[in-house]
Design a protein around this motif. Structure first.
Motif, short mmCIF file in Angstrom:
data_model
loop_
_atom_site.label_atom_id
_atom_site.label_comp_id
_atom_site.label_asym_id
_atom_site.label_seq_id
_atom_site.Cartn_x
_atom_site.Cartn_y
_atom_site.Cartn_z
N ASP A 69 0.87 -1.18 0.00
CA ASP A 69 0.00 0.00 0.00
C ASP A 69 0.91 1.23 0.00
OD1 ASP A 69 -1.72 2.15 0.51
OD2 ASP A 69 -3.05 0.93 1.77
N TRP A 70 1.11 1.85 -1.16
CA TRP A 70 2.11 2.92 -1.28
C TRP A 70 1.69 4.17 -0.50
CZ3 TRP A 70 0.85 7.62 -3.43
CH2 TRP A 70 -0.31 7.68 -4.21
N ARG A 71 0.37 4.40 -0.40
CA ARG A 71 -0.07 5.59 0.35
C ARG A 71 0.23 5.44 1.84
NH1 ARG A 71 -4.23 4.12 -3.02
NH2 ARG A 71 -4.77 5.57 -4.72
N LEU A 72 -0.16 4.29 2.39
CA LEU A 72 0.10 4.04 3.80
C LEU A 72 1.60 3.95 4.09
CD1 LEU A 72 -0.92 3.52 6.62
CD2 LEU A 72 -1.29 1.11 6.03
N ALA A 73 2.36 3.40 3.14
CA ALA A 73 3.81 3.30 3.32
C ALA A 73 4.44 4.68 3.45
CB ALA A 73 4.43 2.54 2.14
N LEU A 104 1.12 4.06 14.50
CA LEU A 104 -0.24 4.56 14.73
C LEU A 104 -1.04 4.61 13.43
CD1 LEU A 104 0.64 7.46 17.21
CD2 LEU A 104 -0.24 5.17 17.77
N PHE A 105 -0.40 5.07 12.36
CA PHE A 105 -1.09 5.12 11.07
C PHE A 105 -1.40 3.72 10.55
CE2 PHE A 105 1.38 9.13 11.07
CZ PHE A 105 0.33 10.02 10.97
N ILE A 106 -0.47 2.77 10.77
CA ILE A 106 -0.68 1.40 10.28
C ILE A 106 -1.86 0.76 11.00
CG2 ILE A 106 0.36 -0.89 10.09
CD1 ILE A 106 3.07 0.47 9.84
N ASN A 161 -8.10 -1.21 5.76
CA ASN A 161 -7.83 -2.05 4.59
C ASN A 161 -8.37 -3.47 4.79
OD1 ASN A 161 -6.54 0.05 3.32
ND2 ASN A 161 -4.45 -0.68 3.74
N VAL A 162 -8.20 -3.99 6.03
CA VAL A 162 -8.72 -5.34 6.31
C VAL A 162 -10.24 -5.36 6.24
CG1 VAL A 162 -8.86 -7.15 8.07
CG2 VAL A 162 -6.70 -5.93 7.72
N LEU A 163 -10.87 -4.27 6.70
CA LEU A 163 -12.34 -4.20 6.66
C LEU A 163 -12.88 -3.87 5.28
CD1 LEU A 163 -12.89 -2.25 10.02
CD2 LEU A 163 -13.27 -4.69 9.59
N GLY A 164 -11.97 -3.54 4.33
CA GLY A 164 -12.40 -3.25 2.97
C GLY A 164 -12.79 -1.82 2.73
N SER A 165 -12.53 -0.90 3.69
CA SER A 165 -12.91 0.50 3.52
C SER A 165 -11.70 1.43 3.42
CB SER A 165 -13.78 0.93 4.72
OG SER A 165 -13.07 0.75 5.95
N GLY A 166 -10.53 0.85 3.18
CA GLY A 166 -9.31 1.66 3.10
C GLY A 166 -8.83 1.84 1.68
N ALA A 206 -1.73 -9.94 4.84
CA ALA A 206 -1.18 -8.67 4.34
C ALA A 206 -0.95 -7.69 5.49
CB ALA A 206 -2.12 -8.07 3.30
N PHE A 207 -1.94 -7.61 6.40
CA PHE A 207 -1.80 -6.70 7.54
C PHE A 207 -0.60 -7.08 8.42
CE2 PHE A 207 -2.62 -5.55 11.96
CZ PHE A 207 -2.85 -4.18 11.84
N THR A 208 -0.49 -8.38 8.72
CA THR A 208 0.61 -8.85 9.57
C THR A 208 1.96 -8.62 8.89
OG1 THR A 208 -0.85 -10.56 10.47
CG2 THR A 208 1.53 -10.84 10.83
#
Length: 462
Positions: A164-168, A264-266, A273-278, A286-288
């Motif tokens: 996820d380049w934005r979150l990165a 904190l942002f992650i 992202n896991v809930l499908g709304s990110g 992927a989250f782990t």
């Protein structure tokens, strides 16, 4: 050590070039090790997802066992590469240490006794041991982080951008801030390191002085004053050591804490992202993987910030020893001259305004043994050192027809033998002190020093 005409002892880069082979192994094994590190967060993510699938009934324990087995095999391969990398990094550092100390010692023994005494034993000991070790440690850490951490940081960053380049980009905002803090702390770290080195040299000098002259100070009633001066040097050393350690040890945790703020942002946006709304659609794996990858990147980046402090410490030590880091002069064998008369005419010597002695005239012929007697501090040792030409003398002192002051340092070494108040003797037999381990007869040397009769009269002889 082979002489390399292209090698420049006063250039740090020359030491890296001279050790190109160990660095090649470090580079190759470091690439394998750090690229292999990317497998760890990937496996952690897959194992977490597999566990979730097993609990949900869509996967079996056999799939988990295969993942664990593959994880173990990859980990063993990565750790093998790590072992090779560390072995050759240490070999690189040991080679540099040996080379630096060899050059430093070779230049020290070529200096005059007066120059060495002016610098001070404590200062020379600190330069020869502590400063070289600090320089090499800085070079070792620099080598490790360039060929090791740099590759890992790039790999982790690319992995985060892929997920996820934005979150990165958002979570990595705080990492450059830790580097900026390290850069801001450069001057305080260097000042603290320089003060510590100076205090360590002063303490070494005070320790040597106290041990060497303890009896003299006690006889003349100066012991309390010397103890007070020693305690002052010790207190200064302790204060500068604490201050230096604070700068060296307290800052890296601050760098790590600053970089970790991105978690904190992650936790917030990764959960979306896991809930499908990110910004992306993630599963548990992927989250782990993303969280583990970021954590490992931050730990690596804190080592880079710590590296800045080590390099700054090495810079302080390099500035202190650099004047001595030059290609040692190749000395030809001493050309021992034939015995000639030594003639003194109206010889005088003075350290300052008042003369130590004056009006001394005599002629010594080959084979003469002349004894100089007198009370303490009347100038006996000073008279002996006149022939070393470490300071200007008045009148004339000639070896044959040549003035001693006109001789070069090498010619003086070939002409004059001097043994001062502090002979270096081992707690061993006369024979071992004379021969220093060589297999030959000690008697010719004792005869030359007119000690054969005295030694033979001893209960056990040589």
């Amino acid at each position: 050590m082979k002489k390399d005409k292209t090698f420049r002892p006063d250039r740090v880069l020359s030491y890296f070039k001279a050790e190109w082979l160990p660095l090649a192994f470090v580079t190759l094994s470091g690439l394998v090790y750090n690229i292999g590190l990317l497998a760890t967060p990937w496996f952690e993510g897959r194992l977490a997802q597999c566990l979730a699938d097993i609990l949900g009934g869509s996967e079996t324990a056999a799939k988990m066992a295969m993942l664990v087995l593959a994880y173990i095999v990859v980990t063993l391969a990565v750790q093998a590469a790590r072992f090779i990398k560390r072995f050759y990094v240490r070999r690189f550092a040991n080679n540099i240490n040996r080379r630096m100390k060899g050059i430093l010692y070779a230049n020290l023994v070529r200096q005059s006794r007066a120059a060495l005494e002016k610098e001070g034993a404590g200062e020379l000991m600190t330069k020869a041991i502590s400063d070289v070790d600090d320089c090499v440690e800085g070079m070792r850490k620099f080598t490790t982080e360039i060929f090791d951490t740099g590759v890992a940081l790039v790999g982790y960053a690319v992995m985060l951008l892929v997920y996820d380049w934005r979150l990165a980009l958002l979570s990595l905002l705080f990492t450059p801030f830790s580097y900026m803090c390290a850069a801001w702390m450069k001057k305080p770290v260097q000042r603290a390191g320089a003060a510590y080195k100076k205090a360590a040299s002063a303490l070494s000098a005070a320790t040597l002085d106290r041990a060497r002259n303890a009896v003299t100070y006690r006889i003349y009633g100066c012991e309390d004053a010397r103890v007070e001066k020693y305690e002052e040097a010790l207190n200064t050393y302790e204060k500068t050591a604490v201050r230096n350690n604070v700068w060296q040890s307290a800052l890296p945790p601050l760098y790590l804490a600053a970089s970790e703020a991105g978690v904190l942002f992650i936790l917030w946006f990764g959960a979306k992202n896991v809930l499908g709304s990110g910004w992306s659609t993630w599963d548990i794996a992927a989250f782990t993987t993303f969280l583990s990858c970021f954590t490992k990147l931050v730990v690596k980046s804190s080592k880079v910030a710590k590296l800045f402090n080590s390099v700054q410490k090495a810079e302080v030590s390099w500035k202190r020893i650099k004047p001595l880091m030059k290609q040692p002069e190749q000395l030809e064998a001493l050309n021992i001259p034939a015995a000639q008369d030594v003639t003194l005419e109206n010889l005088s010597f003075s350290y300052g305004e008042g003369p130590i002695f004056s009006g001394l005239s005599l002629t010594a012929h080959p084979g003469d043994i002349i004894g100089i007697t007198g009370p303490v501090a009347c100038g006996k040792s000073t008279f002996g050192r006149v022939f070393l030409c470490e300071a200007p003398y008045g009148g004339s002192a000639k070896f044959g027809k040549t003035e001693f002051a006109a001789l070069t340092p090498r010619q003086i070494s070939a002409t004059v033998g001097y043994l001062g108040h502090d002979p270096e003797l081992s707690a061993d037999t006369v024979q071992n002190n004379v021969l220093c381990g060589s297999e030959q007869d000690a008697m010719p040397w004792l005869v030359a020093a007119a000690l054969d009769g005295e030694v033979l009269a001893m209960e056990n002889g040589v």
